[in-house]
Scaffold this motif. Structure first.
Motif, PDB file in Angstrom:
ATOM      1  N   ASP A 275     -15.536  90.080 -18.711  1.00 62.48           N
ATOM      2  CA  ASP A 275     -16.176  90.744 -17.595  1.00 62.48           C
ATOM      3  C   ASP A 275     -17.696  90.226 -17.692  1.00 62.48           C
ATOM      4  O   ASP A 275     -18.814  89.780 -16.355  1.00 62.48           O
ATOM      5  CB  ASP A 275     -16.916  91.909 -17.967  1.00 62.48           C
ATOM      6  N   VAL A 276     -17.815  89.240 -18.867  1.00 63.90           N
ATOM      7  CA  VAL A 276     -19.728  88.881 -18.424  1.00 63.90           C
ATOM      8  C   VAL A 276     -19.594  87.451 -17.984  1.00 63.90           C
ATOM      9  O   VAL A 276     -20.610  86.669 -17.589  1.00 63.90           O
ATOM     10  CB  VAL A 276     -20.208  88.101 -20.818  1.00 63.90           C
ATOM     11  N   ARG A 277     -18.390  87.084 -17.676  1.00 66.32           N
ATOM     12  CA  ARG A 277     -18.406  85.703 -16.436  1.00 66.32           C
ATOM     13  C   ARG A 277     -18.024  85.373 -15.014  1.00 66.32           C
ATOM     14  O   ARG A 277     -17.930  86.730 -14.801  1.00 66.32           O
ATOM     15  CB  ARG A 277     -17.359  84.645 -17.178  1.00 66.32           C
ATOM     16  N   VAL A 278     -18.821  84.451 -15.109  1.00 62.39           N
ATOM     17  CA  VAL A 278     -18.261  84.529 -13.493  1.00 62.39           C
ATOM     18  C   VAL A 278     -17.126  84.242 -12.979  1.00 62.39           C
ATOM     19  O   VAL A 278     -16.194  83.661 -13.919  1.00 62.39           O
ATOM     20  CB  VAL A 278     -19.002  83.150 -12.871  1.00 62.39           C
ATOM     21  N   LYS A 279     -16.115  86.054 -12.896  1.00 61.04           N
ATOM     22  CA  LYS A 279     -14.746  85.518 -12.179  1.00 61.04           C
ATOM     23  C   LYS A 279     -14.947  86.406 -11.227  1.00 61.04           C
ATOM     24  O   LYS A 279     -14.977  87.186 -10.878  1.00 61.04           O
ATOM     25  CB  LYS A 279     -13.709  86.045 -13.297  1.00 61.04           C
ATOM     26  N   ASN A 280     -13.405  86.514 -10.130  1.00 60.03           N
ATOM     27  CA  ASN A 280     -12.694  87.060  -9.478  1.00 60.03           C
ATOM     28  C   ASN A 280     -12.179  89.057 -10.149  1.00 60.03           C
ATOM     29  O   ASN A 280     -12.896  89.431  -9.034  1.00 60.03           O
ATOM     30  CB  ASN A 280     -12.235  86.583  -7.935  1.00 60.03           C
ATOM     31  N   LEU A 281     -11.725  88.086 -10.698  1.00 64.20           N
ATOM     32  CA  LEU A 281     -10.865  89.908 -11.237  1.00 64.20           C
ATOM     33  C   LEU A 281     -11.517  90.164 -12.471  1.00 64.20           C
ATOM     34  O   LEU A 281     -10.735  89.973 -13.264  1.00 64.20           O
ATOM     35  CB  LEU A 281      -9.539  89.301 -11.555  1.00 64.20           C
ATOM     36  N   ARG A 282     -11.805  91.313 -12.845  1.00 62.72           N
ATOM     37  CA  ARG A 282     -11.969  91.963 -14.140  1.00 62.72           C
ATOM     38  C   ARG A 282     -11.347  92.801 -14.256  1.00 62.72           C
ATOM     39  O   ARG A 282     -11.210  94.204 -14.302  1.00 62.72           O
ATOM     40  CB  ARG A 282     -14.145  92.713 -13.935  1.00 62.72           C
ATOM     41  N   GLN A 283     -10.251  92.295 -15.703  1.00 62.73           N
ATOM     42  CA  GLN A 283      -9.089  93.489 -15.689  1.00 62.73           C
ATOM     43  C   GLN A 283      -9.749  93.551 -17.547  1.00 62.73           C
ATOM     44  O   GLN A 283      -9.694  92.322 -17.531  1.00 62.73           O
ATOM     45  CB  GLN A 283      -7.655  93.491 -15.397  1.00 62.73           C
ATOM     46  N   ILE A 284      -8.759  94.117 -18.008  1.00 58.99           N
ATOM     47  CA  ILE A 284      -7.994  93.948 -18.914  1.00 58.99           C
ATOM     48  C   ILE A 284      -7.423  92.596 -19.335  1.00 58.99           C
ATOM     49  O   ILE A 284      -7.335  91.873 -20.053  1.00 58.99           O
ATOM     50  CB  ILE A 284      -7.406  95.393 -19.977  1.00 58.99           C
ATOM     51  N   SER A 285      -5.931  93.148 -18.174  1.00 59.73           N
ATOM     52  CA  SER A 285      -5.368  91.426 -18.338  1.00 59.73           C
ATOM     53  C   SER A 285      -5.782  90.138 -18.378  1.00 59.73           C
ATOM     54  O   SER A 285      -5.740  89.436 -18.943  1.00 59.73           O
ATOM     55  CB  SER A 285      -4.353  91.866 -17.698  1.00 59.73           C
ATOM     56  N   THR A 286      -6.994  90.123 -17.781  1.00 57.63           N
ATOM     57  CA  THR A 286      -7.450  88.717 -17.365  1.00 57.63           C
ATOM     58  C   THR A 286      -9.008  89.081 -18.237  1.00 57.63           C
ATOM     59  O   THR A 286      -9.041  87.631 -18.643  1.00 57.63           O
ATOM     60  CB  THR A 286      -8.912  88.847 -16.726  1.00 57.63           C
ATOM     61  N   ALA A 287      -9.522  89.810 -18.704  1.00 57.69           N
ATOM     62  CA  ALA A 287      -9.883  89.321 -20.552  1.00 57.69           C
ATOM     63  C   ALA A 287     -10.094  89.059 -21.518  1.00 57.69           C
ATOM     64  O   ALA A 287     -10.019  88.294 -22.026  1.00 57.69           O
ATOM     65  CB  ALA A 287     -10.543  91.075 -21.191  1.00 57.69           C
TER      66      ALA A 287
END
Ligand code: NAP
Length: 305
Positions: A275-287
């Protein structure tokens, strides 16, 4: 204390990076200031993590990730890092306690924290009816009316969770459409205990020693009204936890860390995940995906430097 690779933060991104790094037999250490799991551990139920057909408690999923990473040899230490500095051989991480860690490569997985609106009463009544965590505080509001501020996934999901305890939940949202994903919206519209106050923003929390009411303002005509409630839960977004390293790395305007697709920041040897990163989708799966890639990239960096 030295490790080749230090991972800062023990949410899903950090724990996955730790799992991959430990499996690659990197000399790795994960530092976490609280208990591992991050925001995931403070989430009631997780129902969109692949391979988990039944909803799982966020806390339980966090424990499973930690157990699995430790099984592969990941060492986790409790430490509150207050600043990171560049040294000739890599990086130094200084803690409030005076302990200093050093490493050659660093993965930033510090996540994000709830945004505070700063309306009158919010700070003064924090912990006395004002909360940012329904899972932590929800059971204190049995048979009491509460308000939730926001219209995103967190606000609506946690408003639904609060319906288990509260006699009524008022969702206060500044627009006439929810941002939350459709499936969560459908559950909200079907919940009889939930009332949505469209086009309203919170103006002031009323109460001297505890929360008595919430004053809300219409965004359409500016009119004010009052909700008699005993608790207010804020879910108006998240802000990155970047203070210890803000001077070293490049961020966007909101402070989220910029990386390339390999999770590398512009600073050689520093990677970021979750989540600390620039990204479009903050989810457990993307983390989790970020964490795996960051560990892989850090391994290559260590091997080539
Ligand atoms: P979010 O998606 O940024 O939503 C924040 C909400 O607060 C929005 O509805 C926004 O309104 C409202 N808001 C922002 N500033 C406000 C202000 N000054 N006054 C009043 N309202 C304000 O944040 P989040 O819900 O915490 O979610 C963060 C990330 O985690 C998202 O990527 C989300 O998808 C993810 N998440 C996923 C799940 C899940 O999949 N189950 C659960 C929780 C979180 P507007 O809509 O008008 O902008």
């Amino acid at each position: 204390m030295y490790a080749d690779l230090i991972i800062l933060g023990g949410g899903p991104a950090g724990l996955t990076a730790g799992l991959y790094a430990a499996r690659a037999r990197i000399n790795v250490l994960l530092l976490e200031k609280g208990s591992p799991g991050g925001q995931m551990a403070a989430t009631e139920l997780v129902d969109n993590y692949p391979g988990q057909p039944e909803p799982i408690l966020g806390f339980e999923l966090a424990q499973r990730m930690e157990t699995q990473a430790r099984k592969f040899g990941l060492e986790i230490q409790n430490a509150a890092v207050s600043f990171v500095t560049k040294i000739d051989s890599g990086f130094e991480l200084s803690c409030d306690s005076g302990i200093v860690y050093s490493c050659r490569a660093l993965i930033l997985a510090t996540g994000a924290n709830p945004v505070k609106l700063g309306i009158p009463g919010e700070l003064q009544l924090a912990g006395r009816g004002v909360s940012y965590c329904a899972v932590c505080d929800g059971p204190f509001f049995r048979d009491v009316e509460v308000a939730v501020i926001g219209g995103g996934d967190s606000a609506v999901e946690e408003a639904l969770y609060l319906c288990r305890f509260a006699s009524k939940v008022h969702l206060v949202h500044r627009r006439d459409k929810l941002r939350a994903v459709k499936e969560i919206q459908e559950r909200a519209f079907a919940e009889p205990k939930l009332t949505i106050h469209w086009n309203h923003v919170p103006e002031e929390i009323i109460g001297e020693f505890d929360v008595k009411a919430l004053r809300i303002r219409s965004t359409l005509d500016g009119s004010l009204s009052e909700l008699s409630i005993g608790g207010v839960f804020f879910y108006v977004g998240i802000k990155p936890t970047n203070e210890p390293f803000i001077d070293l790395i490049e961020t966007d305007q909101r402070g989220f860390v910029m990386t390339d697709e390999n999770m590398a920041t512009a600073f050689p040897g520093i990677f970021a995940a979750g989540d600390v990163r620039v990204k479009n989708l903050r989810q457990i799966s993307t983390a989790v995906g970020d964490g795996a890639i960051a560990a892989y990239s850090a391994q290559h960096y260590l091997e080539s430097h």
